[in-house]
Write a protein that holds these residues in place. Structure first.
Motif, PDB file in Angstrom:
ATOM      1  N   PHE A 107       0.539  -1.164   0.131  1.00  0.00           N
ATOM      2  CA  PHE A 107       0.113   0.018   0.120  1.00  0.00           C
ATOM      3  C   PHE A 107       0.780   1.233  -0.025  1.00  0.00           C
ATOM      4  CE2 PHE A 107      -2.649   3.208   1.865  1.00  0.00           C
ATOM      5  CZ  PHE A 107      -3.928   3.074   1.176  1.00  0.00           C
ATOM      6  N   VAL A 108       1.758   1.209   0.801  1.00  0.00           N
ATOM      7  CA  VAL A 108       2.990   2.499   0.769  1.00  0.00           C
ATOM      8  C   VAL A 108       3.725   2.416  -0.515  1.00  0.00           C
ATOM      9  CG1 VAL A 108       4.804   3.303   1.943  1.00  0.00           C
ATOM     10  CG2 VAL A 108       3.197   1.898   3.218  1.00  0.00           C
ATOM     11  N   THR A 109       3.651   1.332  -1.404  1.00  0.00           N
ATOM     12  CA  THR A 109       4.324   1.402  -2.613  1.00  0.00           C
ATOM     13  C   THR A 109       3.403   1.952  -3.643  1.00  0.00           C
ATOM     14  OG1 THR A 109       5.816  -0.388  -2.088  1.00  0.00           O
ATOM     15  CG2 THR A 109       5.646   0.042  -4.247  1.00  0.00           C
ATOM     16  N   ILE A 110       2.176   1.470  -3.650  1.00  0.00           N
ATOM     17  CA  ILE A 110       1.240   1.718  -4.501  1.00  0.00           C
ATOM     18  C   ILE A 110       0.948   3.076  -4.722  1.00  0.00           C
ATOM     19  CG2 ILE A 110      -0.955   1.146  -5.797  1.00  0.00           C
ATOM     20  CD1 ILE A 110      -0.540  -1.646  -4.585  1.00  0.00           C
ATOM     21  N   VAL A 111       0.544   3.613  -3.619  1.00  0.00           N
ATOM     22  CA  VAL A 111       0.194   5.031  -3.667  1.00  0.00           C
ATOM     23  C   VAL A 111       1.035   6.211  -4.300  1.00  0.00           C
ATOM     24  CG1 VAL A 111      -0.438   6.846  -1.995  1.00  0.00           C
ATOM     25  CG2 VAL A 111      -1.534   4.805  -1.589  1.00  0.00           C
ATOM     26  N   PRO A 112       2.392   6.085  -4.032  1.00  0.00           N
ATOM     27  CA  PRO A 112       3.332   7.074  -4.519  1.00  0.00           C
ATOM     28  C   PRO A 112       3.575   6.696  -5.885  1.00  0.00           C
ATOM     29  CG  PRO A 112       4.256   6.234  -2.399  1.00  0.00           C
ATOM     30  CD  PRO A 112       2.840   5.605  -2.501  1.00  0.00           C
ATOM     31  N   ALA A 113       3.389   5.344  -6.375  1.00  0.00           N
ATOM     32  CA  ALA A 113       3.524   4.823  -7.538  1.00  0.00           C
ATOM     33  C   ALA A 113       2.504   5.582  -8.647  1.00  0.00           C
ATOM     34  CB  ALA A 113       3.757   3.468  -7.702  1.00  0.00           C
ATOM     35  N   GLY A 114       1.230   5.153  -8.061  1.00  0.00           N
ATOM     36  CA  GLY A 114       0.166   5.792  -8.663  1.00  0.00           C
ATOM     37  C   GLY A 114       0.138   7.242  -8.928  1.00  0.00           C
ATOM     38  N   TYR A 115       0.773   8.042  -7.821  1.00  0.00           N
ATOM     39  CA  TYR A 115       0.651   9.452  -7.803  1.00  0.00           C
ATOM     40  C   TYR A 115       1.685   9.838  -8.925  1.00  0.00           C
ATOM     41  CZ  TYR A 115       1.629  14.064  -6.024  1.00  0.00           C
ATOM     42  OH  TYR A 115       2.113  15.429  -6.052  1.00  0.00           O
TER      43      TYR A 115
END
Length: 368
Positions: A107-115
């Motif tokens: 979750f900590v990875t996907i959010v900045p990646a999507g951003y």
């Protein structure tokens, strides 16, 4: 009892903290780019005769050149920002509380990646038009201060070349190149003017072979200023325009944005050239959001997924080595594509796909 973060609050927090890291490294790279460009412009203009303030003019040109360089360096800006962001989470011991609250490391990875993906889309939609406009202005200014008065450009009417010497000005129009070979031009018209803009001679030829110090013209018709014409099967035409000069017209992709590069590719193909450089740039634009998001996932591989904490030097080393590897892989893949071993479009996407597959694999493995 500790209050559990809601997804919305957590997402906002992660985006806020990542944006701060992104701003820090954007500022660092921006400063380095402006400084290096400023020094480069100073070295270029130091022996030129300019009426404006030298330091002000070179500084403005450095700023104009910056957006293009920022786009080119954006994958590395995002990579270092991601590493710094995740290291800060580790140092503040924020990963474990999030896991205890029911959120996985992914979750900590996907959010900045999507951003980052969204930021990549904004870059190609809004920043590339700005950078291309600035690049066109930059090229015009540098052309005015170059050591020669040659001017080369392409339009709907063909390829145009202007060459100015001490005694005369020559304007050349060519219909197209032959079989993607810059050495061979088709349907040329050459106008020779005196310094007072009087037409001295017009030369029409069906084909021309571009050589180093002169061109060889075939099936030539010559019309002088007295309207007396004569035909020659072959003649040599002296000029300083070489193959590299002509290639530059077809490969200057920095002056094109995502909005007009596709039309430029079509126009170049009509002139007999495949447009390799423009196709590469167009696909680099399309792949940029995927590459930026992959940089963030790659950053987690060196930080939260290793299970160890290193000093800042080791993290910096990881970032630099990753950047060198990605740069080398990209250049190698494109070189193979230009050689025809693999499709050109695929050569641009292969490094991005390799990083994406590796990134997705690391996420899937974490969930097992």
């Amino acid at each position: 009892m500790t209050k559990r973060y809601t997804p919305k609050k957590l997402i906002n927090y992660l985006i806020k903290e990542f944006s701060l890291s992104l701003f820090i490294f954007f500022s660092i790279f921006l400063s380095l780019i402006i400084l290096s460009s400023y020094i480069e412009e100073i070295l270029f203009f130091r022996e030129k005769q300019i009426t404006e303030n030298l330091f002000l003019k070179t500084f403005i040109l450095s700023l104009i050149k910056t957006p293009t360089l920022i786009i080119n360096m954006s994958p590395f800006i995002f990579l270092f920002s991601g590493i710094f962001f995740y290291v800060k989470l580790l140092r503040n011991n924020e990963i474990t509380p999030l896991s205890l609250s029911g959120y996985s490391k992914n979750f900590v990875t996907i959010v900045p990646a999507g951003y980052s993906f969204c930021l990549g889309v904004l870059i190609i939609l809004f920043l590339t038009p700005i950078s291309s406009s600035f690049s066109r202005y930059y090229e015009t200014v540098k052309q005015n201060y170059s050591d020669n008065d040659n001017l080369l450009f392409m339009s709907n009417t063909g390829l145009w070349v202007k060459e100015k010497t001490k005694n005369e000005t020559v304007i050349i129009r060519a219909d197209k190149i032959v079989d993607q070979n810059f050495k061979n031009l088709k349907n040329l018209t050459i106008y020779k003017f005196s310094n007072n803009d009087t037409l001295i001679k017009r030369i029409d030829t069906k084909t021309a072979e571009v050589q180093t110090n002169n061109w060889v013209l075939y099936d030539v018709k010559i019309l002088d200023q007295n309207n007396i014409s004569k035909n020659e099967k072959e003649m040599k035409f002296e000029t300083n325009i070489n193959i590299d000069n002509i290639k530059k017209i077809f490969s200057n992709s920095e002056t094109l944005s995502i909005w007009n590069i596709n039309n430029e590719i079509k126009q170049i193909k009509e002139r007999g050239y495949y447009g390799q450089e423009l196709i590469i740039t167009f696909n680099k634009y399309l792949s940029l959001p995927f590459l930026l998001s992959s940089m963030i996932i790659l950053a987690t591989f060196f930080t939260i997924k290793t299970g160890y904490q290193f000093n800042n030097f080791i993290y910096t080393f990881f970032g630099v080595m990753s950047g060198i590897f990605i740069y080398f892989l990209s250049d190698l893949s494109i070189a193979i594509g230009k050689s025809g071993k693999i499709p050109l479009i695929m050569s641009v996407w292969v490094p991005v796909l390799v990083i994406m597959i590796f990134s997705v694999y690391s996420i899937v493995k974490e969930n097992e």
